[in-house]
Design a protein around this motif. Structure first.
Motif, PDB file in Angstrom:
ATOM      1  N   CYS A  19      17.625 -94.830  39.876  1.00 41.30           N
ATOM      2  CA  CYS A  19      16.162 -94.202  39.285  1.00 41.30           C
ATOM      3  C   CYS A  19      16.667 -93.203  39.322  1.00 41.30           C
ATOM      4  CB  CYS A  19      15.428 -94.439  39.989  1.00 41.30           C
ATOM      5  SG  CYS A  19      14.261 -95.886  39.743  1.00 41.30           S
ATOM      6  N   ALA A  20      17.205 -92.410  39.359  1.00 38.37           N
ATOM      7  CA  ALA A  20      17.547 -90.798  40.076  1.00 38.37           C
ATOM      8  C   ALA A  20      18.277 -90.511  39.182  1.00 38.37           C
ATOM      9  CB  ALA A  20      18.146 -90.421  41.406  1.00 38.37           C
ATOM     10  N   VAL A  21      19.905 -91.568  39.353  1.00 39.81           N
ATOM     11  CA  VAL A  21      21.005 -91.284  38.179  1.00 39.81           C
ATOM     12  C   VAL A  21      20.739 -91.230  37.190  1.00 39.81           C
ATOM     13  CG1 VAL A  21      23.250 -92.675  36.803  1.00 39.81           C
ATOM     14  CG2 VAL A  21      22.314 -92.005  39.648  1.00 39.81           C
ATOM     15  N   TYR A  22      19.485 -92.757  36.476  1.00 39.12           N
ATOM     16  CA  TYR A  22      19.181 -92.980  35.458  1.00 39.12           C
ATOM     17  C   TYR A  22      18.242 -91.669  34.881  1.00 39.12           C
ATOM     18  CZ  TYR A  22      16.831 -95.472  31.646  1.00 39.12           C
ATOM     19  OH  TYR A  22      16.110 -95.637  30.131  1.00 39.12           O
ATOM     20  N   LEU A  23      17.726 -90.964  35.631  1.00 46.04           N
ATOM     21  CA  LEU A  23      16.713 -89.564  34.813  1.00 46.04           C
ATOM     22  C   LEU A  23      17.730 -88.787  34.853  1.00 46.04           C
ATOM     23  CD1 LEU A  23      14.114 -89.874  37.229  1.00 46.04           C
ATOM     24  CD2 LEU A  23      13.410 -90.170  35.091  1.00 46.04           C
ATOM     25  N   LEU A  24      18.624 -88.650  35.324  1.00 42.46           N
ATOM     26  CA  LEU A  24      19.800 -87.699  35.035  1.00 42.46           C
ATOM     27  C   LEU A  24      20.526 -88.152  33.956  1.00 42.46           C
ATOM     28  CD1 LEU A  24      21.585 -86.849  38.740  1.00 42.46           C
ATOM     29  CD2 LEU A  24      20.187 -85.002  37.661  1.00 42.46           C
ATOM     30  N   VAL A  25      20.885 -88.953  32.936  1.00 42.02           N
ATOM     31  CA  VAL A  25      20.996 -90.079  32.181  1.00 42.02           C
ATOM     32  C   VAL A  25      20.325 -89.311  31.210  1.00 42.02           C
ATOM     33  CG1 VAL A  25      22.348 -91.410  30.972  1.00 42.02           C
ATOM     34  CG2 VAL A  25      23.001 -90.756  33.100  1.00 42.02           C
ATOM     35  N   ILE A  26      19.012 -89.593  31.140  1.00 38.48           N
ATOM     36  CA  ILE A  26      17.820 -88.522  30.394  1.00 38.48           C
ATOM     37  C   ILE A  26      18.139 -87.713  30.240  1.00 38.48           C
ATOM     38  CG2 ILE A  26      15.450 -89.394  29.659  1.00 38.48           C
ATOM     39  CD1 ILE A  26      15.571 -91.843  31.387  1.00 38.48           C
ATOM     40  N   GLY A  27      17.984 -87.031  31.089  1.00 36.08           N
ATOM     41  CA  GLY A  27      18.205 -85.537  30.837  1.00 36.08           C
ATOM     42  C   GLY A  27      19.022 -84.230  30.468  1.00 36.08           C
ATOM     43  N   THR A  28      20.050 -85.691  30.739  1.00 31.01           N
ATOM     44  CA  THR A  28      21.402 -85.116  30.200  1.00 31.01           C
ATOM     45  C   THR A  28      21.214 -84.953  28.108  1.00 31.01           C
ATOM     46  OG1 THR A  28      22.792 -85.043  32.516  1.00 31.01           O
ATOM     47  CG2 THR A  28      23.771 -84.903  29.916  1.00 31.01           C
ATOM     48  N   ASN A  29      21.051 -86.458  27.972  1.00 26.89           N
ATOM     49  CA  ASN A  29      21.314 -86.729  26.517  1.00 26.89           C
ATOM     50  C   ASN A  29      19.842 -86.513  25.762  1.00 26.89           C
ATOM     51  OD1 ASN A  29      22.795 -88.612  27.049  1.00 26.89           O
ATOM     52  ND2 ASN A  29      21.350 -90.042  27.171  1.00 26.89           N
ATOM     53  N   MET A  30      18.581 -85.295  26.717  1.00 30.24           N
ATOM     54  CA  MET A  30      17.301 -84.977  26.051  1.00 30.24           C
ATOM     55  C   MET A  30      18.516 -83.673  25.823  1.00 30.24           C
ATOM     56  SD  MET A  30      14.303 -85.804  28.177  1.00 30.24           S
ATOM     57  CE  MET A  30      13.182 -84.745  27.308  1.00 30.24           C
ATOM     58  N   SER A  31      18.842 -82.752  26.853  1.00 31.27           N
ATOM     59  CA  SER A  31      19.489 -81.385  26.528  1.00 31.27           C
ATOM     60  C   SER A  31      20.698 -81.528  25.393  1.00 31.27           C
ATOM     61  CB  SER A  31      20.489 -81.049  28.091  1.00 31.27           C
ATOM     62  OG  SER A  31      22.058 -81.794  27.662  1.00 31.27           O
ATOM     63  N   PHE A  32      20.926 -82.319  24.540  1.00 34.70           N
ATOM     64  CA  PHE A  32      21.780 -82.391  23.568  1.00 34.70           C
ATOM     65  C   PHE A  32      21.128 -81.892  22.306  1.00 34.70           C
ATOM     66  CE2 PHE A  32      24.561 -85.261  26.011  1.00 34.70           C
ATOM     67  CZ  PHE A  32      25.342 -83.711  25.739  1.00 34.70           C
ATOM     68  N   TRP A  33      19.306 -82.210  22.103  1.00 36.98           N
ATOM     69  CA  TRP A  33      18.562 -82.214  21.492  1.00 36.98           C
ATOM     70  C   TRP A  33      18.026 -80.674  20.469  1.00 36.98           C
ATOM     71  CZ3 TRP A  33      14.572 -86.484  22.731  1.00 36.98           C
ATOM     72  CH2 TRP A  33      15.438 -88.264  22.531  1.00 36.98           C
ATOM     73  N   THR A  34      17.946 -80.163  22.163  1.00 39.26           N
ATOM     74  CA  THR A  34      17.557 -78.757  22.064  1.00 39.26           C
ATOM     75  C   THR A  34      18.877 -77.786  23.038  1.00 39.26           C
ATOM     76  OG1 THR A  34      15.602 -76.853  23.327  1.00 39.26           O
ATOM     77  CG2 THR A  34      17.085 -79.026  24.096  1.00 39.26           C
ATOM     78  N   SER A  35      18.680 -76.400  21.981  1.00 41.13           N
ATOM     79  CA  SER A  35      19.243 -75.417  22.896  1.00 41.13           C
ATOM     80  C   SER A  35      18.999 -74.491  23.756  1.00 41.13           C
ATOM     81  CB  SER A  35      20.298 -74.737  21.502  1.00 41.13           C
ATOM     82  OG  SER A  35      19.132 -73.798  20.866  1.00 41.13           O
TER      83      SER A  35
END
Length: 127
Positions: A19-35
């Motif tokens: 779950c923690a790794v999955y949330l890290l992946v989500i956060g990393t993907n979300m960071s590409f949307w915003t600068s």
């Protein structure tokens, strides 16, 4: 009895790590949307967004949302395929960093771990 308790605890710990790794992946993907937000801020935001699901008493709410996951998976597959296709059309073979296969055999376990953690949320999220 002690071995069974150890196995159950180890399995629970493994699921929490997934779950923690999955949330890290989500956060990393979300960071590409915003600068304006960092990867860490996006990961914390995703965690707080998903954390409220643990307080649900009725799981049918999550079951109804499963359609969103199916649509997202199809979209994810299409974007990865389109990105790979565009990359092969845009860059000549000499400019590519690697081939289809890993550069060294020692990279295979790391790639398998990424695939295991990233693409297996189905056994972590209750449906």
């Amino acid at each position: 009895p002690h071995g069974r308790a150890f196995a159950v605890n180890l399995t629970c710990f493994f699921q929490i790590c997934k779950c923690a790794v999955y949330l890290l992946v989500i956060g990393t993907n979300m960071s590409f949307w915003t600068s304006t937000a960092t990867k860490r801020q996006c990961t914390v935001f995703a965690t707080f967004l998903v954390l409220r699901l643990i307080f649900l008493r009725d799981i049918t709410v999550i079951s109804r949302w499963s359609r969103i996951g199916v649509v997202a998976s199809v979209f994810y597959l299409l974007t990865i395929t389109a990105g790979g296709y565009l990359a092969t059309m845009r860059w000549p073979v000499e400019a590519r960093l690697g081939d289809f296969w890993p550069q060294q055999p020692s990279e295979v376990p790391a790639l398998f771990a990424v695939m295991l953690y990233t693409y297996s949320p189905a056994d972590v999220l209750p449906v």
